[in-house]
Design an enzyme around this catalytic site. Structure first.
Site, PDB file in Angstrom:
ATOM      1  N   HIS A  82      -1.569   0.310   7.610  1.00  0.00           N
ATOM      2  CA  HIS A  82      -1.982   0.962   6.321  1.00  0.00           C
ATOM      3  C   HIS A  82      -1.852   2.224   6.055  1.00  0.00           C
ATOM      4  CE1 HIS A  82      -3.959  -0.709   2.728  1.00  0.00           C
ATOM      5  NE2 HIS A  82      -4.913   0.038   2.612  1.00  0.00           N
ATOM      6  N   ASN A 106      -7.415   4.320  -1.778  1.00  0.00           N
ATOM      7  CA  ASN A 106      -7.394   3.067  -1.298  1.00  0.00           C
ATOM      8  C   ASN A 106      -6.388   1.363  -2.346  1.00  0.00           C
ATOM      9  OD1 ASN A 106      -6.820   1.197   0.790  1.00  0.00           O
ATOM     10  ND2 ASN A 106      -7.869   0.347   0.884  1.00  0.00           N
ATOM     11  N   CYS A 129       1.000  -0.589   0.580  1.00  0.00           N
ATOM     12  CA  CYS A 129       0.043   0.051  -0.280  1.00  0.00           C
ATOM     13  C   CYS A 129       1.134   0.841   0.083  1.00  0.00           C
ATOM     14  CB  CYS A 129      -1.278  -0.468   0.989  1.00  0.00           C
ATOM     15  SG  CYS A 129       0.145   0.105   2.703  1.00  0.00           S
TER      16      CYS A 129
END
Length: 400
Positions: free
Chosen positions: A328, A354, A192
């Site tokens: 994250h 995301n 990520c």
């Protein structure tokens, strides 16, 4: 369509499995169905049977329909729960290799239904929780597959001073300007941080140079120092790598494979450079002004509630989401001050891209309450810097 003794065997097989982890109020149902006869005279199964896969997953004629994406009712019967799982498997194209795996996944699914109901009951914003493509994963599996390992190493540069601006924008959404590249899917690589790094650079080139770029996430994973590739990293390490190497290759030259591999050195590669990077102050008003005036920024946060998130603005009680547990990274592409409509008010929020594909959340995005450092969103915000073009005016961020 199943009938007679086969149906009875199917029902008993399902209930034999479910009785181990469904609420006690359903145990009596399982006991009742254990007394059903079979045409073969075989005893009722006591372990997970392939009959579950055959009957409960492929046949739904005897179970009331419940849509997988519907808002969860306050309570579900056993048969409704099985049907929701059946719909979940069909919707997300889930297959399992054995009855034992199916049992494990169904048990996790039932647990997550309960978690979603509890989250919905305590939600302070407008977020909706329920069935997602991650609903058959345990919390530990989800964290292991999609969360980064936490590391406390500080950024290699000092935090920037708060900038003084002559204006404050009430809202901004860079998607409306066409500045944001498409939502991507990191797969099972915990990358990520690399996706956020690349999306930030792509957006800034669109905004300040009026040039579209589709850049290599894999090069960030393979070639950045001080990171662990598919185990996690920080965006400032990605920015530093791009800055020191002179730029980033295109995703066509250096495509994403979703796993660690040696850094590839391509000759005569065309690169997209940056002019530096910044770690922003932990001031959400200042961050919002940077987003509106300069472009999207990357942010680390606690992803605890994203496994069961469907849509809406996440606003959790402060004690529910530890701001110091940041596992994250996403890209903040906009924000809104909140608005009132017909007596109801939507509070201020961030719009965050995301890297789990466009079929998750709000077409790959989610919204998070703004102004209280929700889930640690303001703790480590970073952005590349790209100078304005000498021949074209930079984009302006449209209001929501």
């Amino acid at each position: 369509m199943l009938r007679g003794g086969t149906t009875a065997l199917c029902i008993r097989s399902v209930l034999s499995c479910l009785s181990g982890f469904l609420p006690r109020r359903l145990y009596s149902l399982a006991d009742d169905f254990h007394s059903l006869p079979t045409t073969s005279g075989e005893p009722a199964p006591t372990m997970w049977s392939a009959a579950f896969c055959l009957c409960a997953m492929l046949s739904g004629a005897w179970i009331p329909a419940v849509q997988a994406q519907a808002t969860l009712p306050p309570d579900l019967s056993m048969t409704q729960t099985v049907r929701v799982f059946q719909d979940f498997m069909r919707q997300f194209n889930k297959t399992y290799q054995s009855p034992e795996e199916a049992q494990h996944r169904f048990k996790a699914f039932v647990h997550n239904l309960g978690v979603s109901r509890a989250l919905q009951a305590s939600e302070l914003g407008t977020a909706q929780y329920g069935t997602t493509r991650f609903s058959d994963l345990t919390e530990g599996e989800f964290a292991e597959m999609y969360g980064m390992s936490r590391r406390s190493r500080a950024p290699p540069v000092a935090r920037a001073d708060g900038e003084v601006f002559s204006f404050r924008s009430k809202s901004c959404d860079w998607r409306k300007a066409g500045a944001i590249t498409e939502v991507k899917d990191q797969g099972k690589c915990r990358s990520c941080w690399a996706f956020a790094t690349v999306s930030n650079i792509e957006a800034l080139w669109n905004i300040h140079q009026r040039v579209q770029r589709n850049l290599s996430v894999q090069e960030i994973i393979d070639c950045s120092s001080n990171t662990t590739g598919c185990q996690g990293g920080h965006t400032w390490d990605g920015f530093l790598s791009v800055f020191e190497s002179g730029g980033l290759s295109s995703c066509t030259l250096y495509p994403y494979v979703g796993k660690d591999q040696p850094c590839q050195k391509y000759r005569k590669r065309r690169v997209t450079p940056i002019d530096g990077f910044q770690i922003l102050p932990r001031d959400e008003k200042n961050i919002a002004t940077i987003v509106a005036s300069k472009g999207p920024v990357t942010a680390e946060f606690n992803m605890k509630f994203l496994q069961n998130y469907q849509n809406g603005i996440i606003q959790r009680p402060a004690e529910d989401c530890d701001p110091n547990y940041r596992d994250h990274v996403g890209l903040i592409v906009g924000f809104n001050e909140g608005k009132s409509r017909r007596g109801s008010r939507t509070g201020p929020y961030w719009i965050i891209q995301n890297s789990w594909g466009e079929h998750w959340g709000e077409k790959g995005y989610f919204r998070l309450h703004r102004g209280t450092n929700a889930c640690g969103i303001a703790m480590f915000v970073a952005t590349a810097t790209v100078k304005d073009s000498t021949t074209k005016k930079p984009m302006r961020c449209p209001h929501i």
